[in-house]
Design an enzyme around this catalytic site. Structure first.
Site, mmCIF file in Angstrom:
data_model
loop_
_atom_site.group_PDB
_atom_site.id
_atom_site.type_symbol
_atom_site.label_atom_id
_atom_site.label_comp_id
_atom_site.label_asym_id
_atom_site.label_seq_id
_atom_site.Cartn_x
_atom_site.Cartn_y
_atom_site.Cartn_z
ATOM 1 N N SER A 46 -25.105 -6.986 15.717
ATOM 2 C CA SER A 46 -25.995 -7.491 16.756
ATOM 3 C C SER A 46 -26.204 -8.975 16.520
ATOM 4 C CB SER A 46 -27.328 -6.742 16.734
ATOM 5 O OG SER A 46 -28.098 -7.122 17.856
ATOM 6 N N GLU A 47 -26.088 -9.770 17.581
ATOM 7 C CA GLU A 47 -26.034 -11.228 17.434
ATOM 8 C C GLU A 47 -27.277 -11.813 16.765
ATOM 9 O OE1 GLU A 47 -25.650 -12.280 21.542
ATOM 10 O OE2 GLU A 47 -27.803 -12.435 21.855
ATOM 11 N N ASN A 48 -28.396 -11.092 16.837
ATOM 12 C CA ASN A 48 -29.629 -11.617 16.260
ATOM 13 C C ASN A 48 -29.736 -11.326 14.759
ATOM 14 O OD1 ASN A 48 -29.843 -8.954 17.374
ATOM 15 N ND2 ASN A 48 -32.008 -8.967 16.904
ATOM 16 N N SER A 88 -24.564 -15.224 11.757
ATOM 17 C CA SER A 88 -24.229 -14.230 12.772
ATOM 18 C C SER A 88 -23.214 -14.787 13.767
ATOM 19 C CB SER A 88 -25.494 -13.791 13.504
ATOM 20 O OG SER A 88 -25.190 -12.771 14.417
#
Lengths: 227, 223
Positions: A46-48, A88
């Site tokens: 997940s990008e976060n 990320s």
């Protein structure tokens, strides 16, 4: 005749190899996580700042410091890790993920992807991580209905909406077909049961050929199994 | 003796000037320094450029600072969230400038500023509307756009624990932009759930070393 969104997600999940690191775009692609075949271990990014994203927690276990890219509560599976944003996006932009599954407004026969803005959009422009994922991930597949609600094809000679990235899409999974983007343009690998290649061409806005022995696109009836 | 712990919002935000560029942590509300942003309204700095992934929601935190008319320009990747009403209204009224950029580009531009890098080329946004007007070069058969560093005068961030030397650890995905903004500004101010003495954090798990942090203010976590 066509697959529903859960069935498209199921079909995509069948093609994800054991051990893959995968980013699922916000919205419809998130469903793919529900249909990974038994016995395969897939690490969701997940990008976060999360690798090893698990399903949403029960209501009483939600923590607003543990979110997915859609800002919904999620969990971390054993072996998962947290990291900061620059790492990320280094994973994304540096090609460290194996696959991303993205929604699409339009895909061109050259593999151009349009999925972040339409010119009729009255909302503020918002790109998030879409351009990073599309440009950086080694394998990009699009998950979409074959045509828009008004019947307009989404697979086109050229995109008319603003591009997310040029020449990046490898494969498109729709309710009607599995279509590869090749140097020779769109090639149908599978077509939904009961549809001919010509009927699929009528719903496609670009030249479309078929693979030598196109398969039948099918998925089990999934009912309300999806979360 | 070094003690970066401060005890009031006034001390934490002292010296922030009009016209500053403020880098702000947070992805949605996770990791957002909501109380520092609200205290910045009282501090009074105006004509600010804010760099933040999102553009606030509701009427609190960043949205409150914008509502107070202190933000001239916001650089973000995704200004639409449920309840992002203030940015909508201000933008429609022509009262705020909005620059939308890819999330990884914003993050890497800040990292470049932190690392003393004068610019970098990336494939992200090449051939798109957001890459228009940028110098483009081809590497390994792919067009790349030139991006320049994005440095802050000030960084505001939220972490979980800060020690006397300014070392920080975070909580799960609330880490997000914190470590990056901390490195990329001249004056870095962290609000933390708890403060401890030097030596109490395991050095193996410190995420942001204190060299990047100037002030640490304890703000009890909201329920």
């Amino acid at each position: 005749m066509g697959l529903d969104r859960n069935q498209i997600a199921w079909r995509i999940a069948q093609d994800i190899a054991d051990g893959s690191y995968v980013n699922l775009g916000i919205g419809m692609p998130e469903l793919v996580a529900d249909y990974i075949p038994e016995g395969r271990e897939i690490v969701f990014h997940s990008e976060n700042g999360l690798l090893g994203m698990g399903p949403k927690p029960p209501k009483d276990r939600e923590d607003h410091d543990l979110m997915n890219a859609g800002k919904k509560p999620v969990t971390l599976v054993p072996g998962g890790a947290y990291f900061h944003h620059t790492d990320s996006f280094l994973m994304i932009r540096g090609g460290h993920l194996d696959l991303c599954v993205l929604g699409a407004y339009q895909i061109s026969e050259a593999g151009d992807l349009a999925n972040w803005a339409t010119d009729s959009d009255k909302r503020l422009p918002a790109v998030g991580g879409a351009m990073d994922l599309a440009a950086g991930t080694p394998r990009v597949v699009a998950m979409t209905t074959h045509c828009a609600r008004d019947g307009t094809p989404k697979l086109l000679g050229e995109c008319t909406f603003p591009l997310t990235a040029a020449g990046v899409v490898d494969r498109v999974y729709t309710d009607l077909a599995v279509v590869d983007v090749t140097p020779a343009g769109f090639v149908a690998r599978e077509i939904v049961d009961g549809m001919t290649l010509d009927e699929l061409r009528d719903r496609t806005g670009a030249r479309l050929t078929a693979a030598e022995n196109p398969g039948i696109l099918k998925a089990p009836a999934l009912g309300h199994a999806a979360g | 003796m070094i003690d970066k712990r401060v005890t009031s919002f006034e001390q934490a935000l002292a010296g922030i000037e009009d016209g500053s560029t403020i880098l702000v942590s947070g992805f949605g509300n996770a990791g957002s320094p909501i109380e520092l942003l609200e205290a910045l309204v009282d501090q009074g700095a105006r004509d600010l450029t804010v760099v933040s992934n999102n553009a606030g929601e509701g009427e609190f935190g960043l949205a409150a600072l914008m509502r107070a008319g202190r933000v001239r320009k916001i650089i973000c990747s995704y200004p639409i969230t449920s309840g992002s009403v203030v940015v909508d209204e201000l933008h429609a009224a022509g009262k705020i400038e909005l620059e939308v950029a890819p999330q990884g580009t914003i993050s890497e531009r800040m990292r470049a500023a932190a690392a003393g890098i004068g610019g970098f080329y990336t494939r992200t946004s090449a051939g798109t509307r957001l890459g228009e007007g940028k110098e483009t070069r081809e590497f390994d058969g792919h067009p790349h756009v030139l991006e320049r560093p994005l440095k802050g005068d000030v960084a505001l961030l939220r972490a979980k624990t800060g020690d006397r030397w300014g070392n920080l650890v975070y909580n799960m995905t609330a880490r997000n932009f914190g470590p990056t903004v901390a490195m990329a500004a001249d004056l870095t101010i962290a609000q933390v759930d708890e403060t401890v003495d030097a030596g109490e954090l395991d050095p193996e798990i410190i995420v942001t070393p204190g060299i990047f942090v100037d002030r640490v203010l304890r703000v009890p976590r909201r329920a």
